[in-house]
Scaffold this motif. Structure first.
Motif, PDB file in Angstrom:
ATOM      1  N   TRP A  27       0.801  -1.227   0.000  1.00 21.53           N
ATOM      2  CA  TRP A  27       0.000   0.000   0.000  1.00 21.53           C
ATOM      3  C   TRP A  27       0.835   1.279   0.000  1.00 21.53           C
ATOM      4  O   TRP A  27       0.299   2.384  -0.006  1.00 21.53           O
ATOM      5  N   GLU A  28       2.149   1.167  -0.012  1.00 20.84           N
ATOM      6  CA  GLU A  28       2.922   2.397   0.171  1.00 20.84           C
ATOM      7  C   GLU A  28       2.868   3.335  -1.043  1.00 20.84           C
ATOM      8  O   GLU A  28       2.852   4.546  -0.865  1.00 20.84           O
ATOM      9  N   HIS A  34      -1.670   9.568  -2.338  1.00 20.75           N
ATOM     10  CA  HIS A  34      -2.914  10.046  -1.711  1.00 20.75           C
ATOM     11  C   HIS A  34      -2.620  10.707  -0.362  1.00 20.75           C
ATOM     12  O   HIS A  34      -3.239  10.350   0.663  1.00 20.75           O
ATOM     13  N   ASP A  35      -1.691  11.621  -0.347  1.00 18.02           N
ATOM     14  CA  ASP A  35      -1.389  12.396   0.872  1.00 18.02           C
ATOM     15  C   ASP A  35      -1.137  11.519   2.090  1.00 18.02           C
ATOM     16  O   ASP A  35      -1.529  11.858   3.214  1.00 18.02           O
ATOM     17  N   ASN A  86       6.235   5.843   4.046  1.00 19.23           N
ATOM     18  CA  ASN A  86       4.982   6.562   4.297  1.00 19.23           C
ATOM     19  C   ASN A  86       4.423   6.328   5.697  1.00 19.23           C
ATOM     20  O   ASN A  86       3.214   6.483   5.925  1.00 19.23           O
ATOM     21  N   ALA A  87       5.303   5.920   6.617  1.00 19.81           N
ATOM     22  CA  ALA A  87       4.926   5.728   8.020  1.00 19.81           C
ATOM     23  C   ALA A  87       3.749   4.772   8.184  1.00 19.81           C
ATOM     24  O   ALA A  87       3.021   4.851   9.177  1.00 19.81           O
ATOM     25  N   LEU A  88       3.582   3.851   7.241  1.00 21.44           N
ATOM     26  CA  LEU A  88       2.489   2.877   7.395  1.00 21.44           C
ATOM     27  C   LEU A  88       2.766   1.965   8.584  1.00 21.44           C
ATOM     28  O   LEU A  88       1.847   1.369   9.149  1.00 21.44           O
ATOM     29  N   TYR A 210       2.687  11.776   5.003  1.00 22.02           N
ATOM     30  CA  TYR A 210       2.246  10.901   6.090  1.00 22.02           C
ATOM     31  C   TYR A 210       0.808  11.242   6.463  1.00 22.02           C
ATOM     32  O   TYR A 210       0.377  12.393   6.377  1.00 22.02           O
ATOM     33  N   ARG A 211       0.098  10.226   6.931  1.00 20.14           N
ATOM     34  CA  ARG A 211      -1.233  10.427   7.533  1.00 20.14           C
ATOM     35  C   ARG A 211      -1.120  11.393   8.714  1.00 20.14           C
ATOM     36  O   ARG A 211      -2.015  12.198   8.961  1.00 20.14           O
TER      37      ARG A 211
END
Ligand SMILES: Cc1cc2nc3c(=O)[nH]c(=O)nc-3n(C[C@H](O)[C@H](O)[C@H](O)COP(=O)(O)OP(=O)(O)OC[C@H]3O[C@@H](n4cnc5c(N)ncnc54)[C@H](O)[C@@H]3O)c2cc1C
Length: 395
Positions: A27-28, A34-35, A86-88, A210-211
């Motif tokens: 998903w990265e 997507h921001d 992406n800090a997932l 990152y979220r």
């Protein structure tokens, strides 16, 4: 993986690695485009699977519902989450043990247990516009007032880079006591989002997607009951140091994970990419980049694991503090070099946001800045060396 690890640490490592490979890495690129976000159902699944993989409450004792992992076990788990961009990997709540020592039973019930249960989320408001590396220079104030509606503190100040504030519902707020016998002492407070006087000044854009955002907050005459004070007046810096020590080691671990992924991906690419009629990997200049990268990763991983082992065996706190700084300094600078070489090996592809090397090249930069920039780690290490000698740092 040839480093000797106890069986349970090896098992945690394999479990988290499988979770990261199956649930996060796919998903990265989506998150990048997507921001930093993935669809909400996917995020929920990631969180549920992270729990199944044992990635939450790693530092918390079993007696209170935590995993009770050793420092080494946390390091090997965090290393695996560092392999994703992406800090997932931040999909599990991980409060720190010092919170149990610092907080009163009522505070544990109200703020720490809900954090463990994923019902509440925290953020840290320490840095200010004119106080980052020099935490002692903070200008935020806490003034105790009694009477009327009871015993309160009135908080004022402005805080920068408050990571995850958009996902949190309370803050750890650091201020200096104004007036009274402890004037100038540092203190830490719980401040719930929505308390009157707390407002977002702005939410700047950062290098990574990152979220979690990093807004600037202003606190104007924010009244919090006196029991929102954590520990005593004057305890604030001690708690912040405990947080730093732990987090610096975990940053080192994540940097090792990032470097491993970069080396794996760059090596695979170099083997299949044909230039001038031969695999890129056959070019000695490329081999040298990969050789330097994997050698530096080995050194960083040994430092990180060894520091964790020393903490688990009851190392002296001052030695542990300096060794966490050494691990963070070396691993974050190592990962930056590895990312730079990986971009070079990928060539033009390494400059595309869909490429893992491009993302890590941007994202790893902050590991040389937050939780104490490289220069601050060097100052801590040099202080330890000058005061206690070489043996105290390297055993
Ligand atoms: C993405 C991001 C997220 C963050 N999240 C949080 C958060 O959640 N909560 C929070 O409180 N803070 C957070 N921070 C703040 C972070 O901890 C600070 O940015 C960091 O400590 C550096 O402080 P500063 O930015 O004020 O730089 P400064 O202190 O102004 O330093 C600027 C440069 O000068 C160097 N320098 C400073 N002193 C010396 C010296 N004596 N000798 C040599 N060089 C020196 C520094 O190393 C740095 O390179 C975050 C920062 C970023 C970028």
């Amino acid at each position: 993986m040839t480093l000797p690890l106890p069986p349970r640490a090896r098992e945690i490592q394999a479990r988290v690695r499988a979770f990261v490979d199956a649930e996060l890495i796919p998903w990265e690129v989506h998150a990048e485009m997507h921001d930093g976000l993935v669809p909400e159902d996917v995020w929920k699944r990631m969180k549920a699977k992270a729990k199944e993989a044992g990635l939450d409450n790693m530092d918390m004792p079993v007696a209170i519902g935590g995993r009770g992992y050793s420092t080494l076990e946390q390091v090997v788990a965090q290393e695996q989450t560092g392999r994703v961009t992406n800090a997932l990997g931040w999909c599990a709540n991980n409060p720190q043990k010092w919170m149990l020592e610092a907080c009163s039973p009522a505070q544990i019930e109200r703020w720490i247990k809900p954090l463990m249960n994923d019902e509440r989320h925290e953020c840290y408001a320490i840095t200010e516009a004119e106080a980052g590396s020099d935490v002692d220079a903070i200008k935020s104030t806490a003034r105790r007032v009694s009477g009327g509606d009871g015993d309160h503190y009135v908080l004022n100040g402005e805080k920068w880079h408050v990571t995850s504030a958009n996902l949190a519902d309370y803050m750890f707020f650091q201020a200096k006591i104004e007036g009274g016998p402890n004037a100038g002492a540092h203190a830490l407070f719980f401040v719930d989002h929505g308390t009157p006087g707390v407002e977002i000044v702005r939410t700047p854009a950062y290098t990574h997607n990152y979220r979690a955002h990093h807004p600037i907050y202003r606190f104007t005459d924010v009244r919090v009951p006196a029991d929102h004070l954590i520990g005593k007046e004057g305890d604030g810096m001690g708690f912040t140091y405990a947080w730093f020590r732990h987090e610096r080691l975990m940053i080192a671990a994540r940097c090792c994970g990032a470097a491993e992924r970069l080396i794996d991906e760059a090596t695979a690419f170099a083997k299949q990419r044909i230039v001038f009629g031969a695999a890129l990997a056959e070019q000695q200049a490329v081999q040298f980049m990969l050789a330097d990268s994997v050698t530096e990763l080995f050194a960083a991983r040994l430092m990180t694991y060894e520091t964790a082992r020393a903490i688990d065996s009851g190392a002296d706190m001052k030695t542990a503090h300096a060794q966490c700084s050494m691990a963070k300094l070396y691993a974050s600078e190592m990962a930056g070099r590895v990312a730079d070489r990986a971009v070079q090996i990928f060539g033009g592809r390494g400059y595309m946001r869909e490429n893992v090397a491009e993302r890590f090249f941007r994202e790893l930069r902050v590991d040389r800045i937050w939780e104490g920039a490289s220069e601050i780690q060097r100052i801590i290490i040099a202080n330890g060396l000058l005061k206690r000698g070489t043996q105290s740092l390297v055993g």
